[in-house]
Structures are given as structure tokens and as C-alpha cells.
Design a protein around this motif. Structure first.
Motif, PDB file in Angstrom:
ATOM      1  N   GLU A  26      16.021  30.315   9.711  1.00 41.14           N
ATOM      2  CA  GLU A  26      17.401  30.741   9.471  1.00 41.14           C
ATOM      3  C   GLU A  26      18.189  29.654   8.753  1.00 41.14           C
ATOM      4  O   GLU A  26      18.930  29.924   7.798  1.00 41.14           O
ATOM      5  CB  GLU A  26      18.086  31.091  10.797  1.00 41.14           C
ATOM      6  CG  GLU A  26      19.528  31.538  10.628  1.00 41.14           C
ATOM      7  CD  GLU A  26      20.230  31.841  11.942  1.00 41.14           C
ATOM      8  OE1 GLU A  26      21.468  31.969  11.923  1.00 41.14           O
ATOM      9  OE2 GLU A  26      19.543  31.961  12.990  1.00 41.14           O
TER      10      GLU A  26
ATOM     11  N   THR B 100      17.274  29.319   5.125  1.00 38.69           N
ATOM     12  CA  THR B 100      17.633  30.488   4.325  1.00 38.69           C
ATOM     13  C   THR B 100      19.134  30.524   4.046  1.00 38.69           C
ATOM     14  O   THR B 100      19.557  30.751   2.911  1.00 38.69           O
ATOM     15  CB  THR B 100      17.216  31.789   5.037  1.00 38.69           C
ATOM     16  OG1 THR B 100      15.822  31.753   5.319  1.00 38.69           O
ATOM     17  CG2 THR B 100      17.533  33.005   4.168  1.00 38.69           C
ATOM     18  N   PHE B 101      19.938  30.264   5.080  1.00 40.42           N
ATOM     19  CA  PHE B 101      21.387  30.453   4.948  1.00 40.42           C
ATOM     20  C   PHE B 101      22.196  29.153   5.015  1.00 40.42           C
ATOM     21  O   PHE B 101      23.404  29.164   4.779  1.00 40.42           O
ATOM     22  CB  PHE B 101      21.880  31.421   6.026  1.00 40.42           C
ATOM     23  CG  PHE B 101      21.248  32.779   5.927  1.00 40.42           C
ATOM     24  CD1 PHE B 101      21.539  33.634   4.874  1.00 40.42           C
ATOM     25  CD2 PHE B 101      20.324  33.209   6.880  1.00 40.42           C
ATOM     26  CE1 PHE B 101      20.952  34.889   4.772  1.00 40.42           C
ATOM     27  CE2 PHE B 101      19.730  34.462   6.795  1.00 40.42           C
ATOM     28  CZ  PHE B 101      20.041  35.303   5.730  1.00 40.42           C
TER      29      PHE B 101
ATOM     30  N   GLU C 237      22.936  39.305   8.769  1.00 42.00           N
ATOM     31  CA  GLU C 237      22.342  38.651   7.603  1.00 42.00           C
ATOM     32  C   GLU C 237      22.965  39.108   6.292  1.00 42.00           C
ATOM     33  O   GLU C 237      23.125  38.311   5.360  1.00 42.00           O
ATOM     34  CB  GLU C 237      20.827  38.870   7.572  1.00 42.00           C
ATOM     35  CG  GLU C 237      20.099  38.108   8.663  1.00 42.00           C
ATOM     36  CD  GLU C 237      18.598  38.017   8.425  1.00 42.00           C
ATOM     37  OE1 GLU C 237      18.122  38.560   7.404  1.00 42.00           O
ATOM     38  OE2 GLU C 237      17.914  37.385   9.244  1.00 42.00           O
ATOM     39  N   GLU C 238      23.317  40.370   6.186  1.00 38.82           N
ATOM     40  CA  GLU C 238      23.922  40.859   4.952  1.00 38.82           C
ATOM     41  C   GLU C 238      25.304  40.234   4.741  1.00 38.82           C
ATOM     42  O   GLU C 238      25.677  39.912   3.613  1.00 38.82           O
ATOM     43  CB  GLU C 238      24.019  42.392   4.966  1.00 38.82           C
ATOM     44  CG  GLU C 238      22.673  43.091   4.887  1.00 38.82           C
ATOM     45  CD  GLU C 238      21.834  42.619   3.694  1.00 38.82           C
ATOM     46  OE1 GLU C 238      22.392  42.562   2.567  1.00 38.82           O
ATOM     47  OE2 GLU C 238      20.647  42.297   3.887  1.00 38.82           O
TER      48      GLU C 238
ATOM     49  N   LYS D 192      26.164  37.298   5.938  1.00 38.80           N
ATOM     50  CA  LYS D 192      25.865  35.899   5.590  1.00 38.80           C
ATOM     51  C   LYS D 192      25.655  35.763   4.076  1.00 38.80           C
ATOM     52  O   LYS D 192      26.200  34.861   3.430  1.00 38.80           O
ATOM     53  CB  LYS D 192      24.594  35.424   6.302  1.00 38.80           C
ATOM     54  CG  LYS D 192      24.744  35.046   7.772  1.00 38.80           C
ATOM     55  CD  LYS D 192      23.373  34.655   8.318  1.00 38.80           C
ATOM     56  CE  LYS D 192      23.390  34.259   9.774  1.00 38.80           C
ATOM     57  NZ  LYS D 192      23.956  32.921   9.999  1.00 38.80           N
ATOM     58  N   LYS D 193      24.855  36.673   3.518  1.00 40.47           N
ATOM     59  CA  LYS D 193      24.562  36.622   2.080  1.00 40.47           C
ATOM     60  C   LYS D 193      25.835  36.771   1.256  1.00 40.47           C
ATOM     61  O   LYS D 193      26.066  36.023   0.291  1.00 40.47           O
ATOM     62  CB  LYS D 193      23.569  37.724   1.708  1.00 40.47           C
ATOM     63  CG  LYS D 193      22.175  37.540   2.295  1.00 40.47           C
ATOM     64  CD  LYS D 193      21.299  38.755   2.001  1.00 40.47           C
ATOM     65  CE  LYS D 193      19.971  38.666   2.733  1.00 40.47           C
ATOM     66  NZ  LYS D 193      19.129  39.861   2.520  1.00 40.47           N
TER      67      LYS D 193
END
Length: 424
Positions: free
Chosen positions: A197, A200-201, A213-214, A216-217
């Protein structure tokens, strides 16, 4: 809560009082709070500077002012003496980069109001464009507030694993100091998941707090756009945003690689001097890190070329719009390198080693005067390049971060510690 000026507190700022998550920088600040010097906190946008300032205000008492407020900015610039006369005790001055006269005004307030303790924040641009530092020599101490490191990330996301993680870090320090250590890998599945995690973020506070997650993006993509539109366009007056954006994407695809400005100039059709200016902006606004080469007396070693990494890997992933799982990524190795670099910079100066024949070691850490070669790989196998460095410099200690083999070995008199990447 006592507010000096209700107008300057937007609803967004008021929400920050709901819950405060601790930051490690507070330990560093503690010893300076009762001293005379002004405390200047720098960092990229959305790294938590305003949240920290409001937390310190609640903890220590005093007044909070943001120079994003035009009335306050005007008073601060036109009559700093009258501005400062309103306040007593601690003054928490946020967003100093909005004032072109910040250095002069803060110096005047510092000199004329000895009983007013100043806490000042600004984005990475404020000591480049505003040049605040030259006015405050001997009057201020600087602190950088970056996105969360992995220890802070765990303290927010998995507090029950924090002590275990700290024992990992302590073990590494003991090893570097010459003590005998034993590698015991526990809670591997959980640490792998948390590291995935993080890689990735990244560690920007708002992104870490968000679980979807969406979202976060989208937050990361918005942060990336805001950086271009506000810091680059507004503060640095870069008008060719499409060129700057193309340059950032080029760098985002080149983490862990040597920075070849001539090649970039040719590929991007941007002149050399402009690229040098762009690089300076990215370094000074805490977007990228440049790692210089390690060299001693060997004429075959590189002496000038630097390698490029991002301060926050999540922002980098947003730049190339790639949030795919780590295992499926061609750039996984460089992402792990980027992560390890961010963590080991807390232990000492970091460089990389490469010869003209392309023998290379990812990092060379200067730990309390000792040279420590560090490799980041999939397996624990000692490469020919690593072996070349051991033969040339005969370091007492070395570390290989990998995902398969953990423990200790000795080679040509060098003790090598093999660790999973989340140990750091």
C-alpha cells in the motif's frame, strides 16, 4: 477555543481539529520551543504543515494566522510592526510563501518583539522564490516536514505492529554499530501488505487516511495537478506547463537511473539550461531527490552524474498514472530502491557507486564515518558488482534488502545482513 480572527479559519481548516495523527518531527521541535529562535517548517504542499501548526497552537497556546488570507498578508507586508503588536506569546504564521517580503518582515518582527515566539511554515518554494533564509541568519532554525515515512505510516495504519517494526530498525542500527544481531522475520504477510500500500499510494497524510483506493488515486492525481498549477505556474512563473509536465513524466519513468540532461534535452526538445532550472525547482519543492556518486581515489569511478528518485512514490505513480499491484510491475525494483533510499537517508549521507565499466552498487551509506554498501534486489545473491566494491573498499558491514533470503553471512571479511525491505 480562542480564535484571534474567526475570519481566517476556513471550514476546511476547522476540520483539522477533529483528529490529530502524530508526526516524528515533534520530537525534534521540542528542544527548540522554549528557545528564542524562530522555527521555520518547510515541505511540499499537503505534507501536513498546517495540521502540525494548528496542533502546536492547541498544545502551546497562541495565535494562528495564514498569509493566504489577503487582509492578513497586506497587514504583514505593509506594516509588520502593527501586525505583530496584535499578538502575544506564540505566533503561528502559515503559508509564508505568499509574501514576497516574508524574510524582511519576519526579521523585523523577530528583532522588535523578543517575547513573541515565531513558528513559520511555507511550501518548498518559499525559501527559493522568497529567499527568506538570508534575512534570518542566526535568528531561525529550519525543519523539513515531508510525507510520512514507513514508521509514521505504520503508526497511523497498524499501531499494533509499531513496536515490532521499531525493533527491526534498532536491530539494523545495532548491526551497523558492530554488534552481533539475529534476524527474526515475523508478521511477514501483514508487513508485505502494508508495504504494498505504501509503495503504491505513498505517504501524503490525506492519502494515507483515506481507505478507498479509487479516492486515493483521485486525490494523488489532483495533488499532482495542483503542484503544477500552483507551485510551478504561480510561484515559479513557468508558462510552458506542457513542457514541464512532460519533463516530470520523463523523470517519473526514470527513477533509479542516472540523470543525463543532454539526453533529456534531445528527447524532450527542451534546452539544457531550462532543464537545469526545472530540476532545481523539483528538488527545492521536495518532489525529487538527487543522489550523488560515491568515489574515492579510483580513476574509473563516476564523479559527477547523479541518480534521480522521488520524495513520495505515490506522487510519482500519479505522474505516470500507474497504480498497478507491485508484483505485476516492470519498475518494481526501482520502486523498492526509491523506498529504501527514503528510509536510509535518516541514518546518514547516501550516495551510489558506479564505475566506467558499469559495475554498480545501489547505495553507499556513510554511517558515523563507516562505509556501508547497500543493495536492493529480488534475491539475496551477491552480485559481481557488489563483490567488486567489497574487494575495493573492504567495508566491515554491508546490507542486502531482498524478498527471499534473510539472515547473516560473511564474505571476504565483510559481514552482510540480508533483510526484507520492510525492516528499514
Amino acid at each position: 477555543m480562542q480564535l484571534v480572527n474567526q475570519k481566517i479559519f476556513t471550514p476546511e481548516i476547522m476540520l483539522l481539529f477533529v483528529e490529530y495523527y502524530p508526526r516524528k518531527i515533534e520530537e525534534k521541535l521540542d528542544k527548540w520551543i522554549k528557545r528564542r529562535e524562530a522555527i521555520l517548517i518547510r515541505g511540499p504542499r499537503q505534507s501536513g504543515k498546517t495540521t502540525l501548526l494548528l496542533h502546536l497552537k492547541e498544545k502551546l497556546g497562541g495565535s494562528y494566522v495564514t498569509l493566504e488570507d489577503e487582509d492578513m498578508l497586506r497587514a504583514f507586508e505593509e506594516n509588520p510592526k502593527a501586525f505583530a503588536s496584535r499578538f502575544r506569546g506564540n505566533l503561528f504564521l502559515d503559508e509564508a510563501q505568499y509574501s514576497k517580503r516574508a524574510g524582511r518582515s519576519i526579521k523585523l518582527i523577530y528583532d522588535l518583539f523578543p517575547n513573541l515566539k515565531l513558528f513559520v511554515t511555507g511550501s518548498g518554494s518559499f525559501d527559493v522564490k522568497v529567499e527568506i533564509g538570508k534575512y534570518l541568519v542566526g535568528r531561525a532554525v529550519y525543519f523539513d516536514l515531508l510525507p510520512l515515512d514507513f514508521e509514521e505510516f505504520l503508526s497511523w495504519k497498524a499501531k499494533d505492529l509499531l513496536e515490532t517494526f521499531r525493533s527491526f530498525k534498532e536491530m539494523i542500527k545495532d548491526f551497523l554499530e558492530g554488534e552481533k544481531v539475529k534476524v527474526e522475520v515475523v508478521f511477514e504477510r501483514e508487513f508485505r501488505s502494508l508495504l504494498e500500500e505504501f509503495l503504491t499510494f505513498g505517504g501524503f497524510p490525506a492519502i494515507v487516511k483515506e481507505n478507498d483506493e479509487e479516492i486515493k488515486k483521485e486525490l494523488l492525481k489532483n495533488l499532482y495537478r495542483t503542484y503544477l498549477e500552483k507551485d510551478v505556474f504561480f510561484f515559479f512563473n513557468i508558462r510552458h506547463l506542457e513542457k514541464f509536465s512532460a519533463f516530470m513524466k520523463y523523470l517519473a519513468s526514470s527513477i533509479g537511473h542516472i540523470l543525463e540532461i543532454s539526453s533529456m534535452s534531445s528527447d524532450l526538445k527542451i534546452d539544457y539550461k531550462t532543464l537545469e532550472n526545472y530540476i532545481s525547482i523539483l528538488v527545492n519543492t521536495y518532489i525529487i531527490r538527487l543522489v550523488p556518486p560515491f568515489h574515492k581515489s579510483l580513476v574509473t569511478e563516476l564523479k559527477k552524474a547523479k541518480k534521480v528518485y522521488f520524495v513520495d512514490i505515490g506522487l510519482r505513480n500519479a505522474g505516470i498514472n500507474n497504480f498497478s499491484p507491485l508484483e505485476s510491475r516492470a519498475d518494481k525494483g526501482y520502486i523498492l530502491e526509491n523506498f529504501i533510499l527514503g528510509e536510509i537517508t535518516q541514518l546518514g549521507q547516501v550516495r551510489y557507486w558506479r564505475t566506467t565499466s558499469k559495475a554498480e552498487v545501489d547505495f553507499v551509506l556513510d554511517f558515523e564515518g563507516k562505509i556501508v554498501p547497500i543493495e536492493v534486489k529480488s534475491f539475496g545473491r551477491v552480485s559481481k558488482s557488489f563483490l567488486s566494491f567489497l574487494k575495493a573498499y573492504k567495508p566491515d558491514r554491508a546490507i542486502i534488502f531482498n524478498e527471499r533470503e534473510f539472515g547473516m553471512r560473511e564474505l571476504n571479511g565483510t559481514k552482510i545482513l540480508l533483510l526484507p525491505p520492510w525492516f528499514i
